[in-house]
Design a protein around this motif. Structure first.
Motif, mmCIF file in Angstrom:
data_model
loop_
_atom_site.group_PDB
_atom_site.id
_atom_site.type_symbol
_atom_site.label_atom_id
_atom_site.label_comp_id
_atom_site.label_asym_id
_atom_site.label_seq_id
_atom_site.Cartn_x
_atom_site.Cartn_y
_atom_site.Cartn_z
ATOM 1 N N THR A 1 -26.704 25.027 11.258
ATOM 2 C CA THR A 1 -27.687 25.856 11.953
ATOM 3 C C THR A 1 -27.792 27.174 11.201
ATOM 4 O O THR A 1 -26.809 27.671 10.652
ATOM 5 C CB THR A 1 -27.293 26.124 13.415
ATOM 6 O OG1 THR A 1 -26.006 26.750 13.447
ATOM 7 C CG2 THR A 1 -27.253 24.829 14.211
ATOM 8 N N ASP B 1 -24.145 36.305 21.443
ATOM 9 C CA ASP B 1 -25.016 35.223 21.907
ATOM 10 C C ASP B 1 -24.490 33.854 21.476
ATOM 11 O O ASP B 1 -24.502 32.901 22.264
ATOM 12 C CB ASP B 1 -26.434 35.421 21.369
ATOM 13 C CG ASP B 1 -27.160 36.576 22.052
ATOM 14 O OD1 ASP B 1 -26.732 36.986 23.149
ATOM 15 O OD2 ASP B 1 -28.155 37.076 21.480
ATOM 16 N N LEU B 2 -24.019 33.756 20.237
ATOM 17 C CA LEU B 2 -23.510 32.475 19.743
ATOM 18 C C LEU B 2 -22.288 32.022 20.531
ATOM 19 O O LEU B 2 -22.155 30.841 20.864
ATOM 20 C CB LEU B 2 -23.150 32.593 18.261
ATOM 21 C CG LEU B 2 -24.308 32.654 17.261
ATOM 22 C CD1 LEU B 2 -23.791 32.963 15.859
ATOM 23 C CD2 LEU B 2 -25.079 31.335 17.252
ATOM 24 N N ILE C 1 -22.415 27.273 10.735
ATOM 25 C CA ILE C 1 -23.311 28.283 11.290
ATOM 26 C C ILE C 1 -23.541 29.286 10.169
ATOM 27 O O ILE C 1 -22.632 30.025 9.783
ATOM 28 C CB ILE C 1 -22.697 28.969 12.519
ATOM 29 C CG1 ILE C 1 -22.400 27.920 13.598
ATOM 30 C CG2 ILE C 1 -23.631 30.054 13.059
ATOM 31 C CD1 ILE C 1 -21.461 28.426 14.677
ATOM 32 N N HIS D 1 -29.174 31.256 11.155
ATOM 33 C CA HIS D 1 -29.584 32.417 11.933
ATOM 34 C C HIS D 1 -29.873 33.559 10.962
ATOM 35 O O HIS D 1 -28.983 33.989 10.226
ATOM 36 C CB HIS D 1 -28.493 32.831 12.921
ATOM 37 C CG HIS D 1 -28.172 31.778 13.929
ATOM 38 N ND1 HIS D 1 -28.840 31.675 15.131
ATOM 39 C CD2 HIS D 1 -27.258 30.770 13.903
ATOM 40 C CE1 HIS D 1 -28.346 30.655 15.805
ATOM 41 N NE2 HIS D 1 -27.388 30.082 15.086
ATOM 42 N N LEU E 1 -18.336 29.562 10.701
ATOM 43 C CA LEU E 1 -19.360 30.570 10.473
ATOM 44 C C LEU E 1 -19.234 31.042 9.030
ATOM 45 O O LEU E 1 -18.161 31.477 8.600
ATOM 46 C CB LEU E 1 -19.187 31.744 11.435
ATOM 47 C CG LEU E 1 -20.337 32.760 11.483
ATOM 48 C CD1 LEU E 1 -20.379 33.448 12.844
ATOM 49 C CD2 LEU E 1 -20.218 33.802 10.381
ATOM 50 N N ASN F 1 -16.428 24.079 14.067
ATOM 51 C CA ASN F 1 -17.501 24.966 13.628
ATOM 52 C C ASN F 1 -16.972 26.014 12.656
ATOM 53 O O ASN F 1 -15.889 26.563 12.848
ATOM 54 C CB ASN F 1 -18.128 25.691 14.831
ATOM 55 C CG ASN F 1 -18.781 24.740 15.797
ATOM 56 O OD1 ASN F 1 -19.491 23.822 15.393
ATOM 57 N ND2 ASN F 1 -18.556 24.942 17.087
ATOM 58 N N LEU G 1 -25.736 39.100 17.803
ATOM 59 C CA LEU G 1 -25.890 37.685 17.478
ATOM 60 C C LEU G 1 -24.607 36.919 17.766
ATOM 61 O O LEU G 1 -24.641 35.819 18.339
ATOM 62 C CB LEU G 1 -26.283 37.529 16.010
ATOM 63 C CG LEU G 1 -26.346 36.094 15.480
ATOM 64 C CD1 LEU G 1 -27.347 35.260 16.265
ATOM 65 C CD2 LEU G 1 -26.695 36.091 13.987
ATOM 66 N N THR H 1 -21.044 28.418 21.900
ATOM 67 C CA THR H 1 -20.407 27.794 20.729
ATOM 68 C C THR H 1 -19.011 28.361 20.507
ATOM 69 O O THR H 1 -18.813 29.569 20.546
ATOM 70 C CB THR H 1 -21.255 28.036 19.466
ATOM 71 O OG1 THR H 1 -22.600 27.632 19.696
ATOM 72 C CG2 THR H 1 -20.690 27.254 18.276
#
Length: 243
Positions: free
Chosen positions: A47, A65-66, A32, A49, A8, A6, A62, A70
């Protein structure tokens, strides 16, 4: 080797950020994308956000939460704004806005992801700076923010090296993003002058920057840290006013 694929990306919905998202997905990663504006179309393995990255509480919330569901061990700090103006015209509002997005947001994102990177003994952080960090007219706030980002890049590289985390920066030169092309028609004398002053005699493309980012993101780039790679067609070698 890393345990997750992943990445970001801040500001991944357009311009250089979009090219980075497309490239890394082609390379087998999942993206992300944190941005205020959604992309025109989601890519496979992306994804999105919506978040105002200048809002520290919203951004940190945020990420918390991610991370509950993840694993994120790679970060590309791409989001940024310019707010051009000569020194006498720079307002405090413009200066603060540039610093909030170009400097504070990258720090907050890196801070939020660093504990997981330390635990994994692996991490990749790439900061998108600018050739303007070397100095450019009408860029007081922007140049200061990007020079500061380079300073943070080197500092983080030293602090995080023993955790297996690398931190590097990209310094794009004149890049033909949609926004640039909108304000600089290819046939306009100003645009032609810009190209004439670039040693490779062409504008950079967002994909050129994305290729450099892909290098730093790679698992095998573990011996490269604290570096700045200028993707500029050669203008940082000896020219100062190409764009």
């Amino acid at each position: 080797m890393s345990k997750t694929k992943n990445i970001l990306i801040s500001g991944g919905s357009g311009g250089i950020g979009r090219a980075i998202a497309r490239r890394v997905i082609e390379d087998g990663y999942s993206v992300i994308n944190l941005d205020q504006v959604p992309p025109k179309e989601l890519l496979a393995s992306e994804t999105f956000h919506r978040v105002d990255l200048t809002d520290a509480k919203a951004t940190q919330g945020l990420i918390v939460d991610l991370l509950k569901t993840t694993s994120i061990l790679r970060l590309v700090n791409n989001a940024g704004i310019i707010r051009p103006g000569a020194l006498e015209d720079v307002s405090l509002d413009d200066f603060n806005a540039v610093m909030d997005l170009n400097l504070k947001a990258p720090m907050l994102l890196a801070q939020s992801l660093m504990p997981a990177m330390r635990t994994a003994q692996f991490g990749r952080i790439i900061n998108i700076a600018s050739r303007a960090a070397l100095g450019k007219e009408e860029r007081t706030a922007y140049a200061a923010s990007k020079a500061g980002l380079l300073g943070m890049t080197r500092t983080w590289a030293l602090e995080m090296a023993h955790f297996g985390i690398t931190v590097n920066a990209i310094g794009p030169g004149p890049i033909a993003t949609e926004l640039f092309t909108l304000g600089n028609h290819p046939d306009h004398p100003k645009t032609k002058k810009i190209i004439a002053n670039i040693p490779v005699k062409r504008m950079g493309e967002p994909e050129d920057v994305a290729h450099a980012v892909a290098l730093f993101l790679d698992d095998r780039a573990s011996f490269i840290t604290g570096q700045v790679l200028y993707v500029c067609g050669g203008i940082t070698v000896g020219l100062s006013n190409a764009a």
